[in-house]
Design a protein around this motif. Structure first.
Motif: not given
Length: 281
Positions: A210-233
């Motif tokens: 786990i990186p200290d900088d959240p901008e480098m967190s792969f799991p957080k990026a995946i979570r955000d990506l799924i939510e954005r794709l879901d919001d945009r249908a």
């Protein structure tokens, strides 16, 4: 009777150690039975401890979780092999003191087993006959294989972790672009995501770094990506019907949920979301 028990227990323990080691390092199918039972609780403990330390004392321990889990796994492999060969040597009059000829003590037997596994060959005792000498040779070859594959295993995890963090940085940078540019960048991120998921399938331990900088967190990026794709249908209503231009990206997400996640979910995408949540801080 004791000799047969030691011989049987040693052989079974050695079989378990070798099987788990090879499954984890070169099977490309994830963790072995022992490795998964060692690393999963350690990850959960490390995650909980880190969150507590950050909330209570403001101290980040994120960078220590991955190395700690990996070190514990390496120590487990060493102890399993050491215990197995020690039991095998205890199955008979295998070792005697080089100076006095007296039977080796338990401490000397453990030390000789460790010396054989490390390929050093330095010990105060020696095998009593050729068969025990052959066992020493097998232990030395076994130790050399464990050492070589362990180094390759660690290097692969470091490479996979670095690649995953680079992907997360690229994704977070793309979020700042316009909607059209964001979608174009996603198309380029798809092939890289598929490669990262293949690495995660081969070695899930990449997820515990786990990186200290959240901008480098792969799991957080995946979570955000799924939510954005879901919001945009943009998420497919069926795995075989992805949106045009995003097929490889969708496949990467689904493969992540199908192979890396252990959570029970209705769809692979939901499983990928669960994996991202479980590996985020």
């Amino acid at each position: 009777m004791t000799a047969y028990i030691c011989l049987s227990a040693g052989a079974l323990l050695l079989l378990l150690a070798v099987t788990d080691f090879l499954c984890t390092t070169i099977s490309l199918g994830g963790l072995g039975p022992v490795s998964s039972r060692v690393t999963t609780p350690l990850w959960r403990i490390g995650r909980a401890t880190t969150l507590f330390a950050e909330r209570r004392f403001g101290v980040s321990m994120r960078g220590a979780i991955g190395p700690t889990v990996l070190s514990a796994l390496g120590a487990t492999w060493i102890l399993l092999h050491l215990a197995a060969y020690t039991l095998l040597y205890l199955a008979g009059s295998s070792l005697v003191s080089s100076e006095t000829g007296a039977p080796a003590t338990l401490t000397q037997t453990v030390a000789f087993s460790g010396s054989a596994l490390s390929t050093l060959g330095a010990s105060t005792v020696q095998p009593t006959n050729g068969w025990w000498d052959i066992l020493s040779m097998i232990a030395a070859v076994n130790g050399m294989v464990v050492l070589t594959l362990s180094v390759s295993f660690v290097l692969n995890i470091i490479h996979s972790t670095t690649t995953a963090r680079q992907w997360a940085v690229r994704y977070n940078a793309a979020k700042q672009a316009s909607e059209e540019d964001w979608r174009e960048e996603l198309k380029q991120l798809g092939p890289d995501l598929s490669g990262i998921v293949v690495d995660l399938t081969a070695s899930p331990l990449t997820g515990v770094f786990i990186p200290d900088d959240p901008e480098m967190s792969f799991p957080k990026a995946i979570r955000d990506l799924i939510e954005r794709l879901d919001d945009r249908a943009l998420l497919p209503s069926h795995p075989l019907q992805p949106k045009p231009g995003l097929a490889q990206l969708m496949l990467g997400i689904e493969l992540l949920g199908r192979h890396a996640s252990t959570a029970r979910a209705d769809t692979d995408i939901e499983a990928a979301r669960a994996w991202a949540d479980a590996h985020s801080l």
